[in-house]
Scaffold this motif. Sequence first.
Motif, PDB file in Angstrom:
ATOM      1  N   GLU A   1       0.818  -1.225   0.107  1.00  0.00           N
ATOM      2  CA  GLU A   1       0.040   0.117  -0.003  1.00  0.00           C
ATOM      3  C   GLU A   1       0.897   1.492  -0.069  1.00  0.00           C
ATOM      4  N   GLN A   2       1.888   1.313  -0.922  1.00  0.00           N
ATOM      5  CA  GLN A   2       2.833   2.355  -1.174  1.00  0.00           C
ATOM      6  C   GLN A   2       2.032   3.591  -1.825  1.00  0.00           C
ATOM      7  N   GLY A   3       2.141   4.858  -1.450  1.00  0.00           N
ATOM      8  CA  GLY A   3       1.777   5.859  -2.305  1.00  0.00           C
ATOM      9  C   GLY A   3       2.609   6.471  -3.423  1.00  0.00           C
ATOM     10  N   TYR A   4       2.091   7.121  -4.178  1.00  0.00           N
ATOM     11  CA  TYR A   4       3.006   7.551  -5.245  1.00  0.00           C
ATOM     12  C   TYR A   4       4.432   7.891  -5.066  1.00  0.00           C
ATOM     13  N   VAL A   5       4.664   8.607  -3.752  1.00  0.00           N
ATOM     14  CA  VAL A   5       5.898   8.937  -3.662  1.00  0.00           C
ATOM     15  C   VAL A   5       7.124   7.924  -3.746  1.00  0.00           C
ATOM     16  N   SER A   6       6.704   6.735  -3.437  1.00  0.00           N
ATOM     17  CA  SER A   6       7.615   5.695  -3.638  1.00  0.00           C
ATOM     18  C   SER A   6       7.572   4.864  -5.003  1.00  0.00           C
TER      19      SER A   6
END
Length: 442
Positions: free
Chosen positions: A398-403
């Motif tokens: 559930e990583q966000g766009y930033v990674s």
Amino acid sequence: MFDIKIIGGSIVDGDGVEAYEANIAIKDGIIVEVGDCTGDAANTIDAGGAIVTPGFIDLHTHYDGQISWDEEMKPSINHGVTTIVMGNCGVGFAPCRKTDHEKLIKLMEGVEDIPGTALAEGLTWDWESFPQYMDALDAIPNTLDFLAMVPHDPLRVFVMGDRAVFNEQATKADIKAMHDLTSEALAAGAVGFSTGRSDAHRSADGEWTPTSEAHPDELAGIAKAFNGFDYGVLHAVNDFDQERPGDQFEQEFDILETYFRAAPGHKASMTWMQRDLVPDHWKKIMKRAEDLQKDGVDLRLQAAPRGIGLFLGLQSTFHPLMAFPSYIEIADLSFEERVARLSDPILKEKMLSETPIKLAGTGTSVPPMTDIMIAMTEQIAGKMFKLSPDGSGKVDYEQGYVSSAAAEAERKGVSVWSVLYDWMLEDDGKMLIYFRSIIIRI
Ligand SMILES: [Zn+2]
């Protein structure tokens, strides 16, 4: 005196209430107390720091082969799953004639990416008919409960032989035979029937799945086998021909509607997804499902609790570099040799200056979706992540766009291809890239 006490756990009981701390006491296989549970127990389990829940029911699995040889059913049992439903997507291993074993293994290998060698070595094939399959599964102990649906693909191959896999329409006699065998399977305890209409699903030889273009008369004819039974679910997966030109959504849904309506009073269910190529389909599916509900057809939609994704890497079936000519040149080398060659910055520069070729086509199991995904890599890199972002082996779905690869490319001022290339070489070439291909929105 209890048989078992589970103490100190945080209980999530499934009723929607907040988690609470309590002990659980079990006697003769039944929970007899939730609270202090002050009596003694023959066996006490300390659940301090853990969550205690009822068992999970996994509605969509492909254990149809594994269950014939495996008593433990890992990894589901480790995840707290206590009941599985099999036979989804229209694929499975019963009914099956002795001469068709390889055909069904190739189908499962292509559709679900389950290695054909594992299936060929593991499957016991103690059956031909669906009732014999059920008997074979009953004959070995299992750590969890299971429900088997009649899968459309094997049924069609059983009745139609080679005609099933060459997109031929079923005759009236074929439909009658499929109807009768489904009826026999339901009587033997099948929980339902499942069909798959996905273009992304191919056999390992690149053939279409036998049922992806089945005529509505065939589906309705089979569904009529449910009439007279007071149980049974009609299941379907459909990608609504998203890879083809033009919007086939309404006519594909009409086919499903004909199928669902052929067994009045029975429940229907279908997989519910949002796909990148057709981002508004999930709304259309919801609208048509609600309309059917209002009209007395009990259709339920099944959504996954998190996005469905693909693992891409140098040890996987698919990865972003696989269509570059310089990669194809080394594709047959061992894993270690490929990692060594790819680590050469000169090869990296050469490869990334090339244009990927098309991989899908006759004689290959690579679905056309792979070419589309590779062509769209720059647009979809915002949904590509290192499965273990800190390299510790701990995965994060559930990583966000930033990674994402896209954000990393922006930060470094390089192309997303360069980022993906380097990521795949991390962890001695074992790093997996998690591509969240389908978003689930509820
Ligand atoms: Zn499936």
